[in-house]
Design a protein around this motif. Structure first.
Motif, mmCIF file in Angstrom:
data_model
loop_
_atom_site.group_PDB
_atom_site.id
_atom_site.type_symbol
_atom_site.label_atom_id
_atom_site.label_comp_id
_atom_site.label_asym_id
_atom_site.label_seq_id
_atom_site.Cartn_x
_atom_site.Cartn_y
_atom_site.Cartn_z
ATOM 1 N N SER A 2 0.832 -1.197 0.000
ATOM 2 C CA SER A 2 0.000 0.000 0.000
ATOM 3 C C SER A 2 0.872 1.253 0.000
ATOM 4 N N LEU A 3 0.260 2.373 -0.382
ATOM 5 C CA LEU A 3 0.991 3.644 -0.403
ATOM 6 C C LEU A 3 1.487 3.992 0.996
ATOM 7 N N ARG A 4 0.626 3.766 1.993
ATOM 8 C CA ARG A 4 1.015 4.058 3.378
ATOM 9 C C ARG A 4 2.247 3.263 3.790
ATOM 10 N N ASP A 5 2.260 1.974 3.504
ATOM 11 C CA ASP A 5 3.385 1.134 3.906
ATOM 12 C C ASP A 5 4.631 1.430 3.073
ATOM 13 N N THR A 6 4.442 1.824 1.824
ATOM 14 C CA THR A 6 5.589 2.242 1.006
ATOM 15 C C THR A 6 6.244 3.471 1.615
ATOM 16 N N ARG A 232 4.042 -8.132 7.312
ATOM 17 C CA ARG A 232 2.887 -7.971 6.429
ATOM 18 C C ARG A 232 3.164 -8.377 4.987
ATOM 19 N N TYR A 233 4.433 -8.295 4.558
ATOM 20 C CA TYR A 233 4.758 -8.519 3.154
ATOM 21 C C TYR A 233 5.916 -9.505 3.029
#
Length: 293
Positions: A2-6, A232-233
């Motif tokens: 996600s943009l937030r996690d990036t 998460r990833y």
């Protein structure tokens, strides 16, 4: 991702890159080993009163704490204190990836892929170019200390792998209790009580800020966010962001500290970075090409 996690991954990259500038500022006023001890005191306190101990065997926690806190950062801080450029340190430290691969072969029975072996060869060729530039003893010793620090980072990575799937933030917090006493003892023996006292009595706000940044931002926030992302990833998605750390490290050292890089150091740095790129992306690239052969 996600943009937030990036964005969170990029925050970690910036924090870990600027971390080397904070180290440089800190060792200008504080004995390096003593500074390392204060960094881990800041990381451990008061966090240990609010974070439950990790469910991990104590020998693994002890190995990690000694490897990363006493040996890795004790050597790195001392190397920068002896004149190793902060920006160059941020790049040389990344050879930990190849030490980790080699140690995983010995202790975990893993088999490196051809791309990783080629990447290691290219990266260490780059280290050789940098070493040639710094062949004078006064400049070579800090480089060798930084390489040794990268090796012990690899050791700490193996300890982390041995720990398994646990709360890594708690692991980092409680492991931070281990380095202060050995580092204080080493500082007393090597740097001397007078230097330790002088470091405390002449500590500027910049040094206080450096210690706070190293302990709370680089250690707790950095590793906490990194552990969250790895949880998460897939590691293959998160790990490539670490390639940006030396970019930020060298860039911030040039902009903030005004550190120059010679032509040979630039060439060697390019080889190290190329080896790191091949290590991260090479296996996937080779696997895609394999069916066409």
């Amino acid at each position: 991702m996600s943009l937030r996690d990036t964005l969170l991954a990029l925050v970690v990259v910036v924090v870990w890159g600027v971390n080397f500038v904070a180290i440089k500022w800190g060792v200008e006023e504080m004995p390096p080993l003593f500074l390392s001890a204060l960094r881990y005191l800041a990381a451990a306190l008061p966090a240990v009163f609010f974070v439950r101990p990790p469910k991990v065997a104590f020998p693994i926690l002890l190995t990690y704490g000694l490897a990363v806190g006493v040996l890795q950062f004790g050597l790195l801080f001392s190397a920068i204190g002896l004149g190793m450029p902060a920006g160059l340190s941020s790049l040389v430290m990344q050879v930990q990836a190849f030490f980790t691969i080699a140690l995983a072969v010995v202790f975990l029975g893993e088999r490196p892929r051809p791309a990783q072996l080629v990447g290691a060869l290219i990266a260490f060729l780059g280290i050789g170019v940098i070493a040639f530039e710094r062949f004078d003893g006064a400049a070579l010793v800090p480089l060798l200390m930084t390489i040794a620090a990268a090796f012990f980072w690899g050791v700490s990575n193996i300890a982390t792998k041995k720990a398994g799937r646990i709360d890594m933030f708690a692991f980092v917090v409680w492991a931070s209790l281990i380095p202060p006493l050995p580092l204080l003892a080493l500082s007393f023996l090597v740097e001397g009580p007078d230097a330790m006292l002088a470091g405390l009595t002449h500590m500027s706000l910049r040094t206080v800020g450096s210690i706070a940044f190293l302990g709370y931002c680089a250690t707790l926030m950095g590793y906490g966010l990194w552990s969250y992302l790895l949880g998460r990833y897939p590691a293959s998605l998160v790990a490539p962001f670490s390639l940006l750390v030396p970019v930020v490290g060298i860039g911030s050292a040039v902009l903030i500290l005004g550190e120059p890089l010679s032509g040979l150091e630039l060439a060697g740095s390019a080889l190290v970075f190329a080896g790191l790129l091949l290590n991260v992306f090479g296996p996937r690239l080779f696997s895609r090409l394999a069916p066409a052969q």
